[in-house]
Design a protein around this motif. Structure first.
Motif, PDB file in Angstrom:
ATOM      1  N   LEU B 128      72.721  -6.498  36.286  1.00 60.84           N
ATOM      2  CA  LEU B 128      71.454  -6.406  36.989  1.00 60.84           C
ATOM      3  C   LEU B 128      71.470  -7.437  38.118  1.00 60.84           C
ATOM      4  CD1 LEU B 128      69.185  -4.504  36.366  1.00 60.84           C
ATOM      5  CD2 LEU B 128      68.002  -6.363  35.207  1.00 60.84           C
ATOM      6  N   ASN B 129      71.056  -7.021  39.294  1.00 60.10           N
ATOM      7  CA  ASN B 129      71.035  -7.850  40.502  1.00 60.10           C
ATOM      8  C   ASN B 129      72.421  -8.184  41.045  1.00 60.10           C
ATOM      9  OD1 ASN B 129      68.240  -7.905  40.744  1.00 60.10           O
ATOM     10  ND2 ASN B 129      68.106  -9.558  39.237  1.00 60.10           N
ATOM     11  N   GLY B 130      73.461  -7.662  40.418  1.00 63.40           N
ATOM     12  CA  GLY B 130      74.802  -7.803  40.973  1.00 63.40           C
ATOM     13  C   GLY B 130      75.005  -6.698  41.999  1.00 63.40           C
ATOM     14  N   TYR B 131      76.034  -6.834  42.812  1.00 65.22           N
ATOM     15  CA  TYR B 131      76.291  -5.815  43.825  1.00 65.22           C
ATOM     16  C   TYR B 131      77.160  -4.695  43.278  1.00 65.22           C
ATOM     17  CZ  TYR B 131      74.097  -7.732  47.965  1.00 65.22           C
ATOM     18  OH  TYR B 131      73.185  -8.130  48.895  1.00 65.22           O
ATOM     19  N   ALA B 132      76.907  -3.491  43.774  1.00 65.81           N
ATOM     20  CA  ALA B 132      77.701  -2.341  43.369  1.00 65.81           C
ATOM     21  C   ALA B 132      78.143  -1.574  44.590  1.00 65.81           C
ATOM     22  CB  ALA B 132      76.890  -1.426  42.462  1.00 65.81           C
TER      23      ALA B 132
END
Lengths: 118, 276
Positions: B128-132
């Motif tokens: 969550l809130n990490g980049y993808a």
């Protein structure tokens, strides 16, 4: 319309001040260079510093590269503009990031607003 | 009678094989469609949200060009796992969109390296809130637009994120303003100015052009800049515009035709730029 968070450099802070008409939530990238309790300093390559107004649960570390999403705010004592941190993403070692690319991104995103922000 | 018929047949077969310059436009025309449908466009979420659909069920268009697959990067704001799919909410700073990745339990343990993890936990390292980094196609359900994802993977290098945004800009400019170098007169050797996702098209033609004669380059530039209809320009018109003998234009034209940079339209002497 979903929330947009334009990517900026310290010199653009004034354009997103709450007194202006545009939204004042922005995204900025920099290295955390100092932390003093409720404030911190974010150094943005060769583009100057931004004072961060931190939340109590902020978990920033000095020396790390972070991307901050925050609201432009006035600093206490009329010391110019600061950024009230809403969220931050850690990107690790600043040496792994070519800050020049980010500067170009900021320029491109503001030059060609139609595909980024408007 | 019989003999001549057979003769004709085999000749026609040879022509279809691509030996006749006049034939080249038809197979290429078919390919154009195919190629367009396999492109992977770097975009921003805002471009996806702004994408238009000429009529229901039609392919979505970004900057007036059909788009089948899109690529973008952003922060994961929400993950919701269901039995058949995982839905992510992706925010790249320009907007937010839902991304659905179908969970295929039958292939979960095969060679699909990017999510060869156990079925069910489609989260595959995404935080969550990490980049993808997402690629998939634009879909709509009712009035809601979402991405049918082929791949959703974590992004760990910030330079990749930034270059993606620049690529999206470059491709946007390519579709709205034409290939790079087009604005500068005589800039046919500007292959090095080609950037980002546009290079597949631009440098290919520019590379072919670079080894050609000056006359060929002049003709190419004229065809590129001169106002014309679908049929292009006639050799005589080109000759008079460039103030050159027709024989020279014909020779350079052969050069361009041979390299597949231009193609003949109404007749052998009328040429247009082959764009794909």
């Amino acid at each position: 319309m979903s929330l947009q968070t334009p990517r900026i450099l310290p010199s653009h802070l004034h354009a997103f001040h709450p007194s202006g008409s545009s939204s004042n939530t922005v995204r900025i990238l920099g290295t955390v260079t100092a932390l003093h309790g409720s404030t911190g300093t974010l150094t943005c390559g060769n583009n100057g510093d931004v004072t961060l107004i931190l939340k109590s649960d902020a978990r920033l570390q000095v020396g790390k590269l972070v991307e901050v999403v925050g609201k432009v705010a006035d600093l206490e004592g009329g010391q110019g503009y600061g950024l009230r941190v809403l969220g931050s993403t850690e990107w690790g070692d600043p040496a792994d990031c070519d800050y020049k690319i980010y500067e170009n991104v900021v320029n491109a995103t503001h030059k060609f607003k139609t595909i980024f922000y408007e | 009678m019989d003999g001549s018929y057979n003769n004709y047949n085999s000749f026609g077969g040879g022509g279809g094989g691509g030996f006749m310059p006049g034939e080249t436009n038809s197979p290429a025309g078919g390919k154009t469609f195919d190629r367009d449908n396999k492109t992977l466009r770097p975009v921003t979420v805002k471009q996806v949200l702004d994408a238009s659909q000429p009529f229901p069920e039609a392919p979505f268009q970004v900057d007036g060009a059909d788009v089948a697959n899109v690529l973008f990067m952003g922060q994961v704001r929400n993950i919701s796992s269901q039995s058949t799919n995982v839905t992510y909410k992706i925010d790249d700073g320009t907007g937010e969109i839902e991304v659905k990745k179908w969970v295929d339990s039958t292939t979960a343990d095969n060679m699909d390296t990017d999510d060869g993890k156990a079925p069910g936990d489609g989260k595959t390292e995404l935080e969550l809130n990490g980049y993808a980094r997402v690629f998939g196609s634009i879909k709509s359900f009712g009035n809601k637009r979402y991405i049918g994802a082929h791949s959703v993977r974590p992004l760990s290098n910030i330079n990749e994120l930034h270059t993606h945004l620049l690529e999206a800009t470059a491709v946007h400019l390519f579709f709205t303003r034409g290939p790079p170098g087009g604005a500068a007169p005589g800039g046919n050797a500007g292959g090095d100015a080609v950037m980002g996702g546009a290079d597949d098209y631009g440098s290919g033609q520019n590379k072919a052009l670079a080894s050609m004669s000056l006359v060929a380059k002049k003709i190419y530039n004229l065809l590129k800049t001169e106002p014309q209809d679908d049929t292009g320009l006639h050799m005589q018109v080109i000759a008079s515009k460039l103030n050159m003998p027709a024989t020279e234009v014909a020779r350079a034209g052969e050069e361009l035709l041979g390299a597949g940079v231009i193609f003949s339209t109404m007749d052998e002497q009328t040429w247009a730029i082959l764009e794909y």
